[in-house]
Write a protein that holds these residues in place. Sequence first.
Motif, mmCIF file in Angstrom:
data_model
loop_
_atom_site.group_PDB
_atom_site.id
_atom_site.type_symbol
_atom_site.label_atom_id
_atom_site.label_comp_id
_atom_site.label_asym_id
_atom_site.label_seq_id
_atom_site.Cartn_x
_atom_site.Cartn_y
_atom_site.Cartn_z
ATOM 1 N N ASP A 143 0.829 -1.210 0.000
ATOM 2 C CA ASP A 143 0.000 0.000 0.000
ATOM 3 C C ASP A 143 0.861 1.256 0.000
ATOM 4 O O ASP A 143 0.578 2.211 -0.727
ATOM 5 C CB ASP A 143 -0.935 0.034 1.210
ATOM 6 C CG ASP A 143 -2.101 -0.929 1.084
ATOM 7 O OD1 ASP A 143 -2.322 -1.458 -0.024
ATOM 8 O OD2 ASP A 143 -2.787 -1.156 2.098
ATOM 9 N N THR A 146 2.537 1.631 -3.402
ATOM 10 C CA THR A 146 1.572 2.094 -4.400
ATOM 11 C C THR A 146 1.295 3.582 -4.232
ATOM 12 O O THR A 146 1.293 4.338 -5.220
ATOM 13 C CB THR A 146 0.261 1.292 -4.288
ATOM 14 O OG1 THR A 146 0.553 -0.088 -4.531
ATOM 15 C CG2 THR A 146 -0.775 1.787 -5.278
ATOM 16 N N LEU A 147 1.108 4.029 -3.001
ATOM 17 C CA LEU A 147 0.867 5.446 -2.724
ATOM 18 C C LEU A 147 2.054 6.301 -3.163
ATOM 19 O O LEU A 147 1.878 7.341 -3.818
ATOM 20 C CB LEU A 147 0.579 5.656 -1.239
ATOM 21 C CG LEU A 147 0.246 7.075 -0.807
ATOM 22 C CD1 LEU A 147 -1.034 7.561 -1.479
ATOM 23 C CD2 LEU A 147 0.105 7.141 0.709
ATOM 24 N N ILE A 149 4.355 5.555 -5.390
ATOM 25 C CA ILE A 149 4.463 5.500 -6.852
ATOM 26 C C ILE A 149 3.409 6.400 -7.500
ATOM 27 O O ILE A 149 3.703 7.124 -8.450
ATOM 28 C CB ILE A 149 4.339 4.040 -7.341
ATOM 29 C CG1 ILE A 149 5.626 3.278 -6.985
ATOM 30 C CG2 ILE A 149 4.054 3.970 -8.830
ATOM 31 C CD1 ILE A 149 5.534 1.782 -7.195
ATOM 32 N N ASP A 150 2.188 6.369 -6.973
ATOM 33 C CA ASP A 150 1.107 7.182 -7.537
ATOM 34 C C ASP A 150 1.390 8.677 -7.422
ATOM 35 O O ASP A 150 0.868 9.468 -8.208
ATOM 36 C CB ASP A 150 -0.225 6.865 -6.859
ATOM 37 C CG ASP A 150 -0.782 5.507 -7.257
ATOM 38 O OD1 ASP A 150 -0.267 4.902 -8.228
ATOM 39 O OD2 ASP A 150 -1.721 5.039 -6.581
ATOM 40 N N ASN A 151 2.195 9.052 -6.432
ATOM 41 C CA ASN A 151 2.484 10.469 -6.202
ATOM 42 C C ASN A 151 3.854 10.897 -6.694
ATOM 43 O O ASN A 151 4.319 11.978 -6.355
ATOM 44 C CB ASN A 151 2.345 10.788 -4.702
ATOM 45 C CG ASN A 151 0.905 10.708 -4.260
ATOM 46 O OD1 ASN A 151 0.051 11.379 -4.805
ATOM 47 N ND2 ASN A 151 0.640 9.859 -3.293
#
Length: 186
Positions: A143, A146-147, A149-151
């Motif tokens: 999690d 992913t957070l 990477i998304d930002n």
Amino acid sequence: MSPLTDQQIIDSTRSWVENVVVAFNLCPFAKRELVKDRVRFVVSKANNEAVLLDELARELALLNSNESIETTLLIHPQVLQDFFQYNDFLEVADALLVEMDLEGIYQVASFHPDYQFGGTEPSDAENYTNRSPYPMLHLLREDSLTLAIDNYPDVDLIPERNIQCMNEQGADKLRAILAGCLQKPC
């Protein structure tokens, strides 16, 4: 000469994280967690793969029960010194995630003193993106990854940028930096 203490091994590993991973920005997310003191450094006493697997299971359980630990570096200096045996063990580590019903919750990243990417020569500088003072398993929360990477802009360019950075530094310089991270026995 006496053997290295756990603290010396941890100090070497922390020095590598600071002087290679963070200094060359190989992982743009590492510095934040290091500064926040949310990286657990633990030295395994394992001298065989079965004991290491048990310790890996305990570390995953600890990570799963303790939100204050973001990531764990399970350093195992006495087992899996051979890179190809180490690389084979990664499949066992991934199978453990499945067995513990933690697949997709955690992932295991790999670092080894003799790390070699497929299609490279052992002496290629780009291998230093994953070369560490000691063999280790890096336990990451999916999690959080992913957070992050998304930002992060252009996350897909990180591996290419890392390879270019390592090639610009050169294998001789990187080998010296890595050697400089190692603690010497008393």
